[in-house]
Design a protein around this motif. Sequence first.
Motif, short mmCIF file in Angstrom:
data_model
loop_
_atom_site.label_atom_id
_atom_site.label_comp_id
_atom_site.label_asym_id
_atom_site.label_seq_id
_atom_site.Cartn_x
_atom_site.Cartn_y
_atom_site.Cartn_z
N ARG A 172 -7.95 -1.39 2.44
CA ARG A 172 -8.67 -0.68 1.39
C ARG A 172 -8.93 0.76 1.79
N LEU A 173 -9.11 0.96 3.07
CA LEU A 173 -9.27 2.35 3.54
C LEU A 173 -7.95 3.13 3.42
N LEU A 174 -6.90 2.46 3.73
CA LEU A 174 -5.61 3.15 3.74
C LEU A 174 -4.91 3.12 2.37
N ARG A 179 -1.06 5.53 -1.89
CA ARG A 179 -0.78 5.85 -3.27
C ARG A 179 -0.55 7.36 -3.45
N ALA A 180 -1.22 8.07 -2.65
CA ALA A 180 -1.03 9.49 -2.74
C ALA A 180 0.34 9.87 -2.20
N ARG A 181 0.86 9.25 -1.36
CA ARG A 181 2.16 9.53 -0.83
C ARG A 181 3.24 9.05 -1.75
#
Length: 182
Positions: A172-174, A179-181
């Motif tokens: 959840r942290l990553l 998604r941004a990548r």
Amino acid sequence: MAASGDEAAAMESISKASVPPTALNLTAEPEHKREAATNDATENQKAKRPSNNNDGGVETAEEATEPAEPDINELCRDMFDKMSVFLQGELTATCEDYKLLENMNKLTSLKYMEMKDISINISRNLQDLNQKYASLQPYLDQINQIEEQVTALEQAAYKLDTYSKKLEAKYRLLEPFARARL
């Protein structure tokens, strides 16, 4: 100590002298009781005498009467009859006591035989239970092993659960970065 010649002769003459039957005291009472009874009898006779002592010191004489002699044979027969009744009663009571004891012994013997049978049955049942326990012992050992394995598996499941929670927290942290990548 031996007696001298004169003394021996005197003792022998005394032992051979016949004793009149009236001198023999053939009662079953002790001597002191007999003396008390005769003293009481003479006192009662004195008390029963009429006292016609009007002139001071003169006593009147009573006619002496001898008691009628009872028939000795009749008295002996009566005594033996009463003794036989008494002894018969005593023997009957004793026989009844022995019969009672015999019955009590029989009942006690039966009770002990019942208790013996019960203890034999208990012993057999205990042996059967010991044999069944011995035959179940391998299964009980297997149950103990399975329980130990289940405990180890439960510990592993708790560790896996904590690891998966940590992994989910990292995901959840990553996730926003992944998604941004894309």
